[in-house]
Design a protein around this motif. Structure first.
Motif, PDB file in Angstrom:
ATOM      1  N   LEU A 196       0.765  -1.217  -0.230  1.00 33.49           N
ATOM      2  CA  LEU A 196       0.039  -0.052   0.043  1.00 33.49           C
ATOM      3  C   LEU A 196       1.043   1.369  -0.113  1.00 33.49           C
ATOM      4  O   LEU A 196       0.540   2.173  -0.951  1.00 33.49           O
ATOM      5  CB  LEU A 196      -0.876   0.269   1.358  1.00 33.49           C
ATOM      6  N   MET A 197       1.910   1.405   0.972  1.00 28.49           N
ATOM      7  CA  MET A 197       2.634   2.500   0.932  1.00 28.49           C
ATOM      8  C   MET A 197       3.325   2.758  -0.267  1.00 28.49           C
ATOM      9  O   MET A 197       3.498   3.980  -0.808  1.00 28.49           O
ATOM     10  CB  MET A 197       3.850   2.375   1.960  1.00 28.49           C
ATOM     11  N   CYS A 198       4.133   1.875  -1.032  1.00 31.95           N
ATOM     12  CA  CYS A 198       4.675   2.043  -2.380  1.00 31.95           C
ATOM     13  C   CYS A 198       3.656   2.723  -3.417  1.00 31.95           C
ATOM     14  O   CYS A 198       3.886   3.229  -4.060  1.00 31.95           O
ATOM     15  CB  CYS A 198       5.190   0.668  -2.738  1.00 31.95           C
ATOM     16  N   GLU A 199       2.434   1.897  -3.348  1.00 28.86           N
ATOM     17  CA  GLU A 199       1.560   2.249  -4.435  1.00 28.86           C
ATOM     18  C   GLU A 199       0.943   3.575  -4.349  1.00 28.86           C
ATOM     19  O   GLU A 199       0.795   4.734  -5.231  1.00 28.86           O
ATOM     20  CB  GLU A 199       0.405   1.176  -4.451  1.00 28.86           C
ATOM     21  N   LEU A 200       0.715   4.163  -2.919  1.00 32.39           N
ATOM     22  CA  LEU A 200       0.402   5.494  -2.680  1.00 32.39           C
ATOM     23  C   LEU A 200       1.367   6.460  -3.258  1.00 32.39           C
ATOM     24  O   LEU A 200       0.899   7.626  -3.391  1.00 32.39           O
ATOM     25  CB  LEU A 200      -0.101   5.660  -1.237  1.00 32.39           C
ATOM     26  N   LEU A 201       2.648   6.087  -3.109  1.00 32.66           N
ATOM     27  CA  LEU A 201       3.437   7.083  -3.586  1.00 32.66           C
ATOM     28  C   LEU A 201       3.945   7.006  -4.990  1.00 32.66           C
ATOM     29  O   LEU A 201       4.593   7.957  -5.469  1.00 32.66           O
ATOM     30  CB  LEU A 201       4.986   7.129  -2.832  1.00 32.66           C
TER      31      LEU A 201
END
Length: 484
Positions: free
Chosen positions: A366-371
């Motif tokens: 999730l964190m990677c995709e948000l960025l």
């Protein structure tokens, strides 16, 4: 007859390639990609077309697509050195030094007397050596000591000859910030004592925030969202000129990618952090994919910090960037994030709130995709042009909004000719606030003003303003400067 058709396809393809080359020279990289694509459709067995399209993708930071195209050029002609060269450049831009090294070694084998290939290979070998050394001496995360905890700015002397802005006591005031902006405008540096004070006070504020921050805009009040500013300090001053300085009455959200590429990133980050420590509700800051160690190493921020401040500040900024929130929700209706949405359906705001963000961005999840993610025109999901994150369609946006009872996604992360773009049936807006990006894209910048209660997006566009003669990427690592 068959041969005649083939000949006409080949000559039309050449014509398309020549038009594409012209578009490329004029920095019209998207147009160049379309024209190279037409050339490829007419004659897909020409390695040059694939390698040229790879170069255009690199210019748009679409490194995943660049690697695919360059690999295709290599498949068609394994002795075509440009194919390896383009792929190596894309790997470098992603920080994949070991893969890049293999490609530059291949370029050298094919063209042993090419001085350019020799130089790039040498730089790449240096980068890989440095990486191996850093890996060998790195401390496990669990044992890392906070660099912030080791700094007491009170003990740092301010020399009598220092004539710049000063913070009297513990509070950052508006008078100080205005003086600092004036100094920065005249290319003066801020004393390390005050720089430490600003960064440490901001760290404390950010540390206390959740990974998803809720913002409430009262009826009759407004709120401004800005996209990437990428070290373009003089354009940031212009935004403040057009829309007022951040204050409780005039709050802003800067949606990531404050630093890198532009060579006034230190001035930008200290300005945004100074407003944050002066009045936390005047400015909200989200993490972008460039608020990370690996990007800052390559794209200039690390070198700039070292040059204008010190080595210790490099570590301090890396630490504080890990405290930046990942997303914001305005008035329970507008979801604001740097990159985009997710590889799975059903993600709830509570899942984003639960992300443990205090780390370097991972390569998936999730964190990677948000960025990192980007919207695509087609429904569904596809691989990312960038080689990290994914591309998501309008149906994905619509479902996410419905699942979370939201109206709109606002994101940044991509340069747009007009400074913004509306996609996915009006449900998604990209806003980008660095005009004439890297001094070469010719794009406008934009910001969005929302007024409560209706919270309709009012988009304001603007053009670039002059800046002192310091080129973008002036502090970037050697090998990146070679490719720009």
């Amino acid at each position: 007859m068959e041969a005649k058709n083939e000949n006409s396809d080949v000559s039309r393809a050449e014509e398309m390639k020549n038009q594409a080359n012209e578009a490329f020279k004029g920095h019209k990289f998207s147009q160049a990609i379309d024209l190279y694509t037409q050339a490829i459709e007419l004659n897909g067995n020409n390695a040059v077309y694939w390698a040229n399209r790879a170069f255009a993708h690199t210019k748009l930071e679409e490194y995943g697509s660049a690697i695919q195209d360059a690999s295709k050029a290599i498949d068609i002609d394994p002795k075509y050195s440009k194919g390896y060269y383009r792929r190596g450049a894309a790997y470098l831009a992603m920080g994949k030094f070991k893969d890049a090294l293999k490609d530059f070694q291949q370029v050298k084998r094919i063209s042993p007397n090419d001085p350019d290939a020799t130089r790039k290979l040498r730089e790449c070998e240096k980068a890989v050596k440095k990486l191996k050394f850093e890996e060998a001496i790195s401390v496990p995360v669990s044992e890392k000591i906070s660099v912030a905890e080791s700094i007491d700015f009170h003990t740092i002397e301010v020399e009598p000859q220092y004539s710049g802005a000063r913070i009297e006591g513990e509070e950052v005031t508006l008078d100080f910030v205005k003086q600092m902006l004036e100094d920065f405008k005249n290319q003066k540096t801020l004393h390390k004592r005050y720089a430490y004070q600003i960064v440490l006070q901001t760290r404390k504020i950010l540390q206390a925030l959740p990974s998803l921050v809720d913002i409430s805009v009262p009826n009759g009040k407004h709120f401004t969202v800005c996209g990437d500013v990428h070290g373009q300090f003089y354009d940031l001053l212009n935004i403040f000129e057009l829309n007022g300085l951040p204050s409780e009455e005039n709050p802003y959200l800067f949606n990531g990618d404050f630093v890198d590429r532009g060579s006034f990133s230190v001035e930008i980050i200290l300005t945004l952090f100074a407003f944050k420590s002066m009045c936390p509700s005047s400015i909200y800051l989200a993490r972008g994919n460039h608020e990370s160690k690996s990007m800052n190493k390559i794209y200039g921020f690390e070198g700039e910090v070292r040059s204008k401040l010190s080595e210790k500040f490099v570590e301090l900024f890396a630490e504080v960037f890990c405290y930046l929130p990942l997303a914001h929700v305005i008035n329970e209706k507008i979801f604001v994030v740097h990159g985009g949405l997710f590889s799975v359906d059903g993600v709830k705001l509570s899942d984003i709130r639960a992300i443990d963000r205090f780390c370097e961005p991972p390569e998936e999840g999730l964190m990677c995709e948000l960025l990192w993610s980007d919207p695509q025109p087609l429904p569904g999901r596809g691989p990312s042009k960038r080689g990290v994150g994914l591309s998501f369609g309008g149906d994905v946006t619509k479902r996410f909004l419905e699942d979370n009872n939201l109206d709109l996604v606002v994101r940044s992360h991509e340069v747009k000719d007009e400074g913004y773009e509306v996609d996915h049936d009006g449900k998604l807006i990209t806003v980008f606030s660095a005009p004439n990006y890297c001094d070469q894209m010719g794009n406008k910048g934009a910001f969005i003003r929302f007024e409560a209660p209706d919270m309709k997006p009012n988009i304001v566009t603007f053009t670039a303003v002059p800046h002192p003669d310091v080129k973008p990427m002036a502090y970037a690592s050697n090998f990146m400067r070679m490719f720009n």
